[in-house]
Design a protein around this motif. Structure first.
Motif, short mmCIF file in Angstrom:
data_model
loop_
_atom_site.label_atom_id
_atom_site.label_comp_id
_atom_site.label_asym_id
_atom_site.label_seq_id
_atom_site.Cartn_x
_atom_site.Cartn_y
_atom_site.Cartn_z
N HIS A 233 0.82 -1.22 0.00
CA HIS A 233 0.00 0.00 0.00
C HIS A 233 0.86 1.27 0.00
CE1 HIS A 233 -4.13 -1.57 0.50
NE2 HIS A 233 -3.54 -2.58 1.09
N ASP A 234 2.15 1.13 0.30
CA ASP A 234 3.02 2.31 0.32
C ASP A 234 3.50 2.72 -1.07
OD1 ASP A 234 2.84 2.44 3.08
OD2 ASP A 234 4.61 1.19 3.40
N ILE A 235 3.22 1.91 -2.08
CA ILE A 235 3.66 2.22 -3.44
C ILE A 235 2.77 3.30 -4.04
CG2 ILE A 235 3.97 1.29 -5.77
CD1 ILE A 235 4.46 -1.46 -4.44
N THR A 236 3.38 4.37 -4.50
CA THR A 236 2.61 5.47 -5.10
C THR A 236 2.67 5.46 -6.62
OG1 THR A 236 4.52 6.96 -4.93
CG2 THR A 236 2.97 6.93 -3.08
N ALA A 237 3.67 4.80 -7.21
CA ALA A 237 3.80 4.75 -8.66
C ALA A 237 2.66 3.92 -9.27
CB ALA A 237 5.14 4.13 -9.05
N PRO A 238 2.27 4.22 -10.51
CA PRO A 238 1.29 3.37 -11.19
C PRO A 238 1.84 1.94 -11.29
CG PRO A 238 1.69 5.39 -12.42
CD PRO A 238 2.73 5.34 -11.37
N VAL A 239 0.97 0.95 -11.09
CA VAL A 239 1.40 -0.44 -11.09
C VAL A 239 0.58 -1.25 -12.08
CG1 VAL A 239 1.66 -2.54 -9.70
CG2 VAL A 239 2.07 -0.30 -8.66
N LEU A 240 1.29 -2.02 -12.90
CA LEU A 240 0.69 -3.04 -13.76
C LEU A 240 1.15 -4.39 -13.25
CD1 LEU A 240 -0.75 -4.15 -16.32
CD2 LEU A 240 1.43 -3.81 -17.54
N LEU A 241 0.21 -5.25 -12.87
CA LEU A 241 0.53 -6.61 -12.44
C LEU A 241 0.04 -7.57 -13.51
CD1 LEU A 241 -0.08 -8.11 -8.87
CD2 LEU A 241 -0.18 -9.46 -10.96
N VAL A 242 0.99 -8.31 -14.08
CA VAL A 242 0.69 -9.31 -15.11
C VAL A 242 0.95 -10.69 -14.51
CG1 VAL A 242 1.33 -10.20 -17.39
CG2 VAL A 242 1.31 -7.73 -16.98
N HIS A 243 -0.04 -11.58 -14.61
CA HIS A 243 0.11 -12.88 -13.94
C HIS A 243 -0.39 -14.01 -14.82
CE1 HIS A 243 1.02 -14.46 -9.82
NE2 HIS A 243 0.44 -15.53 -10.34
N GLY A 244 0.44 -15.05 -14.98
CA GLY A 244 0.03 -16.23 -15.71
C GLY A 244 -1.01 -17.02 -14.93
N GLU A 245 -2.12 -17.33 -15.55
CA GLU A 245 -3.22 -18.01 -14.85
C GLU A 245 -2.81 -19.41 -14.38
OE1 GLU A 245 -8.00 -18.12 -15.40
OE2 GLU A 245 -6.81 -18.69 -17.15
N GLN A 246 -1.85 -20.03 -15.06
CA GLN A 246 -1.44 -21.39 -14.70
C GLN A 246 -0.13 -21.41 -13.92
OE1 GLN A 246 -1.69 -24.16 -18.03
NE2 GLN A 246 -3.53 -23.17 -18.81
N ASP A 247 0.20 -20.32 -13.28
CA ASP A 247 1.41 -20.25 -12.46
C ASP A 247 1.30 -21.25 -11.30
OD1 ASP A 247 3.55 -19.58 -10.80
OD2 ASP A 247 3.33 -17.43 -11.15
N ARG A 248 2.27 -22.18 -11.21
CA ARG A 248 2.26 -23.17 -10.14
C ARG A 248 3.10 -22.73 -8.94
NH1 ARG A 248 2.49 -26.49 -14.77
NH2 ARG A 248 4.76 -26.63 -14.67
N LEU A 249 3.90 -21.68 -9.10
CA LEU A 249 4.76 -21.22 -8.01
C LEU A 249 4.10 -20.12 -7.19
CD1 LEU A 249 8.27 -21.19 -9.71
CD2 LEU A 249 7.10 -23.05 -8.54
N VAL A 250 3.46 -19.18 -7.85
CA VAL A 250 2.70 -18.13 -7.17
C VAL A 250 1.28 -18.21 -7.71
CG1 VAL A 250 2.45 -15.68 -6.68
CG2 VAL A 250 4.74 -16.66 -6.99
N SER A 251 0.37 -18.67 -6.88
CA SER A 251 -1.00 -18.90 -7.33
C SER A 251 -1.64 -17.62 -7.87
CB SER A 251 -1.85 -19.43 -6.18
OG SER A 251 -3.22 -19.46 -6.53
N VAL A 252 -2.42 -17.79 -8.92
CA VAL A 252 -3.14 -16.64 -9.47
C VAL A 252 -4.09 -16.06 -8.44
CG1 VAL A 252 -5.06 -17.99 -10.45
CG2 VAL A 252 -4.37 -15.83 -11.53
N ALA A 253 -4.45 -16.83 -7.43
CA ALA A 253 -5.31 -16.31 -6.36
C ALA A 253 -4.65 -15.13 -5.66
CB ALA A 253 -5.63 -17.41 -5.34
N SER A 254 -3.32 -15.13 -5.57
CA SER A 254 -2.61 -14.00 -4.94
C SER A 254 -2.73 -12.74 -5.79
CB SER A 254 -1.14 -14.36 -4.71
OG SER A 254 -1.02 -15.37 -3.72
N ALA A 255 -2.66 -12.89 -7.11
CA ALA A 255 -2.84 -11.74 -7.99
C ALA A 255 -4.25 -11.19 -7.89
CB ALA A 255 -2.52 -12.13 -9.43
N ARG A 256 -5.22 -12.08 -7.80
CA ARG A 256 -6.61 -11.62 -7.67
C ARG A 256 -6.86 -10.97 -6.32
NH1 ARG A 256 -8.33 -16.98 -10.93
NH2 ARG A 256 -8.52 -16.01 -13.00
N GLU A 257 -6.16 -11.44 -5.29
CA GLU A 257 -6.25 -10.80 -3.99
C GLU A 257 -5.63 -9.40 -4.04
OE1 GLU A 257 -7.11 -10.46 0.18
OE2 GLU A 257 -7.92 -11.59 -1.51
N ALA A 258 -4.52 -9.26 -4.81
CA ALA A 258 -3.92 -7.94 -4.98
C ALA A 258 -4.88 -6.99 -5.67
CB ALA A 258 -2.62 -8.06 -5.78
#
Length: 303
Positions: A233-258
């Motif tokens: 929440h401390d980030i002020t710069a514009p952010v683009l988060l790109v996430h592979g839906e089939q990522d087995r290391l970092v679940s896409v659920a974390s991106a959706r939570e973000a």
């Protein structure tokens, strides 16, 4: 030592940043805005060899090797997340020039996010590609990946790494990494597999120690989920988060939570891709980054 990145338009260079740090200059317009690419756990500058040329028409693109990775030896330096944030901050100031468009993948995404939060004046825009986000309780993490990271936290982590490589050639190591990290490993060009295998053969003596220090630091930071989410929440710069839906290391659920927690971010989930979309689909990722970065930047207020 130099990297074989010339085939992708890169030039191997070194900078003295409290010791030698290797980076690749992928070129770009002399008056173009600077862009810095930060690789993930166990990665190197080669993680960007397919994406960087697609961004160099607009940006001046550089990709450093973090401490103990690629062709940057650890020397007297540790390879924790805070240490690599400090390295990145110095690299931006002394090599890239800021403010920069900062892109990070996996652990590099965590490092880039911490840089943007701690030093907002250095980051014009932030792009996170399958970043190392806190685990979401309702997600189903990959069992093999979870067990591997958990075992590395043990005192015998170095032995576990050595046993994992026993009987495997560098090329086999690289292929196994892509099987774990990609939705479709056949998309990875043979030329990149060859370059990565050559880099494995040049691996610095302190690679295992650097890998373990990074992995343990990452687990400690993201293990405190409340604090880890709060830091974003401390980030002020514009952010683009790109996430592979089939990522087995970092679940896409974390991106959706973000996306839920940080509605000011732009979050794109890419179907059919894994943990390394910049390697599996560099054209798609480059097109998304270039389209998004063409908008006027609007900073948000920290909480």
């Amino acid at each position: 030592m130099t990297s074989s990145v010339a085939r992708w338009g890169g030039t191997s260079r070194y900078a003295d940043l409290d010791g030698p740090v290797h980076y690749v200059d992928f070129g770009g317009p002399p008056d173009g805005p600077p862009m810095v690419l930060v690789h993930g756990l166990g990665g190197s500058h080669l993680d960007w060899s397919l994406l960087a040329p697609r961004l160099a028409d607009r940006f001046r693109v550089t990709a450093p090797d973090l401490l103990g990775y690629g062709l940057t030896g650890p020397d007297h330096r540790v390879s924790t997340i805070p240490a690599n944030v400090a390295l990145l901050n110095t690299f931006i100031a002394e090599v890239a020039g800021g403010p920069v468009t900062l892109i990070g993948n996996s652990m590099g995404g965590l490092i880039a996010a911490r840089q943007a939060a701690a030093h907002p004046e250095t980051v014009e825009r932030l792009v996170l590609i399958d970043p190392a986000l806190p685990v979401v309780r309702r997600s189903r993490p990959d069992v093999v990946a979870t067990m591997l990271l958990g075992r590395l936290a043990l005192p015998l982590g170095r032995t576990i790494l050595a046993l994992g490589r026993r009987g495997r050639t560098p090329r086999q190591e690289v292929r196994e990494t892509f099987v774990r990290c990609c939705a479709d490993p056949s998309r990875v060009p043979e030329s990149l597999i060859t370059a990565l295998a050559e880099l494995v053969e040049l691996r610095t003596p302190g690679f295992d120690d650097a890998f373990l220090a990074s992995a343990r630091s990452l687990l400690t930071i993201n293990g405190n989920r409340r604090k880890a989410w709060s830091a974003l929440h401390d980030i002020t710069a514009p952010v683009l988060l790109v996430h592979g839906e089939q990522d087995r290391l970092v679940s896409v659920a974390s991106a959706r939570e973000a996306a839920r927690r940080l509605p000011q971010w732009t979050v794109d989930v890419l179907p059919g891709l894994g943990h390394l979309p910049q390697i599996e689909a560099p054209d798609r990722v480059a097109s998304r980054i270039l389209s998004w970065s063409s908008r006027p930047p609007e900073r948000s207020r920290p909480r």
